[in-house]
Write an enzyme that holds these catalytic residues in place. Structure first.
Site, short mmCIF file in Angstrom:
data_model
loop_
_atom_site.label_atom_id
_atom_site.label_comp_id
_atom_site.label_asym_id
_atom_site.label_seq_id
_atom_site.Cartn_x
_atom_site.Cartn_y
_atom_site.Cartn_z
N ARG A 238 4.22 -6.16 2.81
CA ARG A 238 4.41 -4.64 4.38
C ARG A 238 5.79 -4.25 3.82
O ARG A 238 6.61 -4.75 3.68
CB ARG A 238 4.29 -5.62 5.87
CG ARG A 238 2.62 -6.03 6.33
CD ARG A 238 2.36 -4.95 5.94
NE ARG A 238 0.78 -4.89 6.60
CZ ARG A 238 -0.39 -4.71 5.26
NH1 ARG A 238 -0.52 -4.95 4.20
NH2 ARG A 238 -1.91 -4.69 6.04
N GLU A 267 4.71 3.80 8.23
CA GLU A 267 4.74 5.12 7.98
C GLU A 267 2.87 5.24 8.93
O GLU A 267 2.76 4.86 9.76
CB GLU A 267 3.50 3.69 7.35
CG GLU A 267 3.81 2.63 6.26
CD GLU A 267 2.49 1.81 5.31
OE1 GLU A 267 1.00 1.82 5.47
OE2 GLU A 267 2.92 1.80 5.29
N HIS A 285 0.74 3.50 0.14
CA HIS A 285 0.21 2.76 0.37
C HIS A 285 -1.18 2.40 0.26
O HIS A 285 -2.53 2.88 0.17
CB HIS A 285 -0.08 2.50 1.92
CG HIS A 285 -0.20 1.35 2.77
ND1 HIS A 285 -0.12 0.31 3.58
CD2 HIS A 285 -1.23 -0.14 2.16
CE1 HIS A 285 -0.57 -0.23 4.01
NE2 HIS A 285 -0.76 -1.24 2.57
C1 GLV Z 1 -3.33 -3.43 2.89
O1 GLV Z 1 -2.68 -3.59 3.70
C2 GLV Z 1 -4.09 -4.83 3.18
O2 GLV Z 1 -3.36 -6.21 4.05
O3 GLV Z 1 -5.88 -5.25 2.58
#
Ligand code: GLV
Length: 319
Positions: A238, A267, A285
């Site tokens: 993250r 984001e 991402h």
């Molecule tokens: C993606 O970032 C997830 O947490 O599945």
């Protein structure tokens, strides 16, 4: 028949599962659902299937009403969900661990290669039409063989990344809340260390811990300064685990050799300084973004939803 609100587009096999026995209200817009529209739609829902772009907090749970039984996140990370607020209201929250482990480790390793071998820089150079030719000292990167990977957060994704690194001839150290099982530690030759030691000895630091108050800006100016000047940082967990401004500064000043980022603090915004430095690979991402993985995630979220609505234990509750 229960009413299920799905907060964004998800793969059809998951929707089919839900529709067989329930009334499904799925947001079909190509953009994320607005907060106002979501608050309106959840009213009277028995279940919410949520994407990580939606904040599931007390206000939203209350807007849904007391009949809401389950929030099924289509993600392994659940920092978008106020889990205590769910628990207080007797709502089960679930996530999708396991099914995205390999896909995310692939992206972590892809970023390790992109940044250590300067693939992004090379690609940008060709696309910009800049003159180039093979040269003995042209765009030299750093080899991985014999180097040390430091994994921060040695859950499934951290272990899968370590497995790839071992295949590339790297040594593994890790920092984690708990020791991994001895057979895996032996298989990977992985040694558990404190974060300080990990930062000091790793040639690549890869982040795989969950995000929460205890990991907010876990990697800031001080930790970046503790890394080797030749080391790389990779984040597929993250964004806010890293202080982006501090990272951009460290990259600009060549305090570390480079970084690869799949996730960002705010984001879809990316810190403008990061866009100005060459020694960082930036991808939007994409950790779990394969057809197979996204389908498996959505189907698992549907199974979690159906289990709770049917009065059963869901396969992957958030504990
Ligand atoms: C993606 O970032 C997830 O947490 O599945």
């Amino acid at each position: 028949m229960s009413r299920i609100v799905v907060t964004g587009r998800i793969p059809e096999p998951a929707l089919e599962k839900l529709r067989t026995t329930h009334d499904v209200d799925a947001w079909e817009g190509s953009d994320s659902i607005s907060r106002l529209e979501l608050l309106r739609r959840v009213a009277g829902a028995d279940a919410i299937v949520s994407l990580l772009t939606e904040r599931i907090d007390a206000e939203l749970l209350d807007a849904a009403g007391p009949q809401l039984k389950v929030v099924a996140n289509v993600a392994v990370g659940y920092d978008n969900i106020d889990v205590p607020a769910c628990t207080e209201r007797g709502i089960t929250a679930t996530n999708t661990p396991g099914v995205l482990t390999e896909a995310t480790a692939d992206i972590a390793f892809g970023l390790i290669l992109m940044t250590t071998r300067r693939l992004g820089e090379g690609e940008r150079l060709i696309r910009a039409g800049q003159p180039w030719k093979w040269g003995m000292f042209f765009l030299l990167g750093s080899g991985l063989q014999g180097k040390t990977l430091g994994v921060v957060g040695m859950g499934g994704i951290g272990q899968a990344t370590a497995r790839r690194a071992k295949a590339f001839g790297m040594e593994i150290v890790y920092q984690s809340r708990s020791e991994i099982d001895p057979a895996t530690a032996t298989e990977l030759g992985a040694r558990r260390v404190e974060l300080d030691e990990l930062l000091a000895i790793s040639d690549v630091v890869s982040l795989h811990c969950p995000y929460g108050p205890s990991t907010h800006h876990l990697i800031g100016a001080e930790q970046l300064a503790a890394m080797k000047g030749t080391a790389y940082l990779v984040n597929t967990a993250r964004g806010a685990i890293v202080d982006e401004a501090a990272l951009a500064h460290a990259l600009r000043e060549n305090q570390i050799a480079g970084a690869g980022l799949d996730v960002f603090e705010q984001e879809p915004k990316v810190h403008p300084w990061l866009l100005e430095v060459e020694n960082v690979a930036l991808v939007p991402h994409l950790g779990s973004a394969t057809v197979e993985t996204r389908t498996a995630m959505a189907v698992l979220a549907a199974e979690n939803t159906l289990a709770v609505l049917g009065g059963k234990q869901p396969p992957t509750p958030i504990t």
